[in-house]
Scaffold this motif. Sequence first.
Motif, PDB file in Angstrom:
ATOM      1  N   ASP A 160       0.790  -1.257  -0.077  1.00 52.90           N
ATOM      2  CA  ASP A 160       0.052   0.109   0.038  1.00 52.90           C
ATOM      3  C   ASP A 160       0.848   1.418   0.019  1.00 52.90           C
ATOM      4  O   ASP A 160       0.671   2.229  -0.749  1.00 52.90           O
ATOM      5  CB  ASP A 160      -0.988  -0.031   1.300  1.00 52.90           C
ATOM      6  CG  ASP A 160      -2.095  -1.129   1.217  1.00 52.90           C
ATOM      7  OD1 ASP A 160      -2.176  -1.535  -0.036  1.00 52.90           O
ATOM      8  OD2 ASP A 160      -2.758  -0.911   2.179  1.00 52.90           O
ATOM      9  N   GLU A 161       1.844   1.357   0.899  1.00 58.06           N
ATOM     10  CA  GLU A 161       2.844   2.474   0.827  1.00 58.06           C
ATOM     11  C   GLU A 161       3.405   2.726  -0.448  1.00 58.06           C
ATOM     12  O   GLU A 161       3.567   3.846  -0.738  1.00 58.06           O
ATOM     13  CB  GLU A 161       3.798   2.189   1.978  1.00 58.06           C
ATOM     14  CG  GLU A 161       4.770   3.361   2.167  1.00 58.06           C
ATOM     15  CD  GLU A 161       5.765   3.281   3.444  1.00 58.06           C
ATOM     16  OE1 GLU A 161       6.477   4.001   3.447  1.00 58.06           O
ATOM     17  OE2 GLU A 161       5.728   2.229   4.120  1.00 58.06           O
ATOM     18  N   VAL A 162       4.211   1.741  -1.025  1.00 58.95           N
ATOM     19  CA  VAL A 162       4.539   1.718  -2.366  1.00 58.95           C
ATOM     20  C   VAL A 162       3.797   2.119  -3.320  1.00 58.95           C
ATOM     21  O   VAL A 162       4.071   3.170  -4.060  1.00 58.95           O
ATOM     22  CB  VAL A 162       5.557   0.724  -2.868  1.00 58.95           C
ATOM     23  CG1 VAL A 162       6.006   0.592  -4.170  1.00 58.95           C
ATOM     24  CG2 VAL A 162       6.761   0.163  -1.798  1.00 58.95           C
ATOM     25  N   ARG A 168       0.904   8.710  -6.900  1.00 62.39           N
ATOM     26  CA  ARG A 168       0.964  10.059  -6.654  1.00 62.39           C
ATOM     27  C   ARG A 168       1.763  10.616  -7.753  1.00 62.39           C
ATOM     28  O   ARG A 168       1.585  11.822  -8.340  1.00 62.39           O
ATOM     29  CB  ARG A 168       1.117  10.247  -5.265  1.00 62.39           C
ATOM     30  CG  ARG A 168       0.854  11.665  -4.903  1.00 62.39           C
ATOM     31  CD  ARG A 168       1.214  12.080  -3.380  1.00 62.39           C
ATOM     32  NE  ARG A 168       2.611  11.781  -3.077  1.00 62.39           N
ATOM     33  CZ  ARG A 168       2.680  10.591  -2.090  1.00 62.39           C
ATOM     34  NH1 ARG A 168       2.048   9.796  -1.663  1.00 62.39           N
ATOM     35  NH2 ARG A 168       4.121  10.373  -1.761  1.00 62.39           N
ATOM     36  N   GLU A 169       2.984   9.996  -7.785  1.00 59.27           N
ATOM     37  CA  GLU A 169       4.170  10.752  -8.345  1.00 59.27           C
ATOM     38  C   GLU A 169       4.501  10.194  -9.780  1.00 59.27           C
ATOM     39  O   GLU A 169       4.943  10.848 -10.506  1.00 59.27           O
ATOM     40  CB  GLU A 169       5.577  10.470  -7.371  1.00 59.27           C
ATOM     41  CG  GLU A 169       5.347  11.011  -6.084  1.00 59.27           C
ATOM     42  CD  GLU A 169       4.784  12.334  -6.050  1.00 59.27           C
ATOM     43  OE1 GLU A 169       5.358  13.349  -6.862  1.00 59.27           O
ATOM     44  OE2 GLU A 169       4.421  12.786  -4.866  1.00 59.27           O
ATOM     45  N   ASN A 172      -0.021   9.169 -11.711  1.00 58.76           N
ATOM     46  CA  ASN A 172      -0.723  10.258 -12.066  1.00 58.76           C
ATOM     47  C   ASN A 172       0.240  11.437 -12.329  1.00 58.76           C
ATOM     48  O   ASN A 172      -0.094  12.590 -12.814  1.00 58.76           O
ATOM     49  CB  ASN A 172      -1.606  10.949 -10.638  1.00 58.76           C
ATOM     50  CG  ASN A 172      -2.505  11.876 -10.888  1.00 58.76           C
ATOM     51  OD1 ASN A 172      -3.315  11.829 -11.976  1.00 58.76           O
ATOM     52  ND2 ASN A 172      -2.507  12.955 -10.099  1.00 58.76           N
ATOM     53  N   GLY A 173       1.459  11.194 -12.041  1.00 59.53           N
ATOM     54  CA  GLY A 173       2.545  12.041 -11.972  1.00 59.53           C
ATOM     55  C   GLY A 173       2.659  12.593 -13.614  1.00 59.53           C
ATOM     56  O   GLY A 173       2.763  13.561 -14.170  1.00 59.53           O
ATOM     57  N   VAL A 174       2.631  11.540 -14.566  1.00 65.88           N
ATOM     58  CA  VAL A 174       2.552  11.848 -16.143  1.00 65.88           C
ATOM     59  C   VAL A 174       1.394  12.663 -16.395  1.00 65.88           C
ATOM     60  O   VAL A 174       1.720  13.720 -17.549  1.00 65.88           O
ATOM     61  CB  VAL A 174       2.815  10.460 -16.687  1.00 65.88           C
ATOM     62  CG1 VAL A 174       4.093   9.710 -16.537  1.00 65.88           C
ATOM     63  CG2 VAL A 174       1.626   9.660 -16.486  1.00 65.88           C
ATOM     64  N   TYR A 175       0.321  12.514 -15.919  1.00 65.56           N
ATOM     65  CA  TYR A 175      -0.965  13.358 -16.484  1.00 65.56           C
ATOM     66  C   TYR A 175      -0.649  14.712 -15.824  1.00 65.56           C
ATOM     67  O   TYR A 175      -0.962  15.872 -16.569  1.00 65.56           O
ATOM     68  CB  TYR A 175      -2.246  12.582 -15.740  1.00 65.56           C
ATOM     69  CG  TYR A 175      -2.479  11.251 -16.531  1.00 65.56           C
ATOM     70  CD1 TYR A 175      -3.692  11.708 -17.509  1.00 65.56           C
ATOM     71  CD2 TYR A 175      -2.014  10.280 -16.393  1.00 65.56           C
ATOM     72  CE1 TYR A 175      -3.967  10.404 -18.123  1.00 65.56           C
ATOM     73  CE2 TYR A 175      -2.597   9.181 -17.004  1.00 65.56           C
ATOM     74  CZ  TYR A 175      -3.464   9.333 -17.878  1.00 65.56           C
ATOM     75  OH  TYR A 175      -3.893   8.183 -18.732  1.00 65.56           O
ATOM     76  N   ASP A 191       9.470  17.722 -12.036  1.00 68.86           N
ATOM     77  CA  ASP A 191      10.680  17.281 -10.950  1.00 68.86           C
ATOM     78  C   ASP A 191       9.951  16.407 -10.163  1.00 68.86           C
ATOM     79  O   ASP A 191      10.820  15.577  -9.819  1.00 68.86           O
ATOM     80  CB  ASP A 191      11.080  18.754 -10.168  1.00 68.86           C
ATOM     81  CG  ASP A 191      11.710  19.875 -11.063  1.00 68.86           C
ATOM     82  OD1 ASP A 191      12.216  19.365 -12.048  1.00 68.86           O
ATOM     83  OD2 ASP A 191      11.649  21.056 -10.621  1.00 68.86           O
ATOM     84  N   ARG A 192       8.628  16.318  -9.602  1.00 67.01           N
ATOM     85  CA  ARG A 192       8.181  15.352  -8.849  1.00 67.01           C
ATOM     86  C   ARG A 192       8.183  13.971  -9.516  1.00 67.01           C
ATOM     87  O   ARG A 192       8.652  12.879  -8.946  1.00 67.01           O
ATOM     88  CB  ARG A 192       6.663  15.547  -8.634  1.00 67.01           C
ATOM     89  CG  ARG A 192       6.868  16.839  -7.395  1.00 67.01           C
ATOM     90  CD  ARG A 192       5.434  17.072  -7.127  1.00 67.01           C
ATOM     91  NE  ARG A 192       4.411  15.984  -6.608  1.00 67.01           N
ATOM     92  CZ  ARG A 192       3.148  15.976  -6.156  1.00 67.01           C
ATOM     93  NH1 ARG A 192       2.607  17.237  -6.371  1.00 67.01           N
ATOM     94  NH2 ARG A 192       2.543  14.882  -5.718  1.00 67.01           N
ATOM     95  N   LEU A 193       7.910  14.025 -10.985  1.00 71.86           N
ATOM     96  CA  LEU A 193       8.104  12.796 -11.585  1.00 71.86           C
ATOM     97  C   LEU A 193       9.181  12.002 -11.796  1.00 71.86           C
ATOM     98  O   LEU A 193       9.494  10.835 -11.363  1.00 71.86           O
ATOM     99  CB  LEU A 193       7.376  13.015 -12.881  1.00 71.86           C
ATOM    100  CG  LEU A 193       7.580  11.879 -14.043  1.00 71.86           C
ATOM    101  CD1 LEU A 193       6.623  10.461 -13.531  1.00 71.86           C
ATOM    102  CD2 LEU A 193       7.115  12.125 -15.413  1.00 71.86           C
TER     103      LEU A 193
END
Length: 335
Positions: A160-162, A168-169, A172-175, A191-193
């Motif tokens: 769940d943690e991973v 999140r990163e 969804n980060g690419v979107y 930067d986050r991605l």
Amino acid sequence: MTYVENGEEFTRDTNYIETRITADGRDGYPVEPGRYRLIAARACPWAHRSIIVRRLLGLEGAISLGIPGPTHDPRSWNFEEEPGGVDAVLKIPRLQDAYFARFPDYPRGITVPAFVEIETGRVVTNNYPQMTLDMSTEWTQYHREGAPALYPEALRGEIDEVAERVFREVNNGVYRCGFAGSQTAYDEAYDRLFTAMDWLVERLANQRYLVGDTITEADVRLFTTLVRFDAVYHGHFKCNRTKLTEIPVLWNYARDLFQTPGFGDTVDFDHIKRHYYEVHTDINPTGIVPRGPDLHGWLEPHGRELLGGRPFGDGTPPPPPKAYERVPAGHWVPA
């Protein structure tokens, strides 16, 4: 249809139909073979998860699969490429019809994947993160012999943690990059991605899978983004620090999974590219679908077996897909 709001950061609507299909039927929808149809577009990474999990667990006989075409309009995913322009079982031309059958004033997007109750034609749920977990934990009576433990109880906290950080990163980060409405929003998302991609490289450099020594739900969730990375996210979504093929650890990891039964044989590169480049007209107004990238490398040796690990744990690989569920040869890696 507009995906980018000028000056705004992309924010995903994560409000889904919370109804669950469970062994005890507490929400009114008990696990029952043949009762539900999974509608899952091969183009969509969120839906692709459910296709992989269904296949790995051997639920094909219990849950039928309907595959919409690769594109949709503002109203809905549709079945225009199916005979007669309707789903073979539900007999509807648009997934929207199943949503409206249960919620006549449904106010949100018509998303895939979705479970639809066949007899009533009503959508049950589109809560894609929960759907795959429930296939692992609630449908156990109908798993194939040798089905892997994709969500083992002892590892659920770490999975769940991973998976949360991957969602999140990365997922969804690419979107957040592709649908950014300002330079600042894009820069922050970029930067986050790639901070997260670097974290994945570090995590996977010396272990074959994300959690433990077998394939889990976490790997399924990451794979559906990685397999689309060079085909659409690198160029179309401007996630272009490096291609996946230029990140050796992640490229080998992705190829390892791609060559594992149940993963690569569910990938439809034609649907993937047509969806992103044809639907997102505010990003790609010409609708031109690129011919690249070259796909041959997906079947080259990856060397990840040297890290050990047991892909299916104490289980076994799934058998080849049924003929009617095979990805067309022309949509896959060239021979």
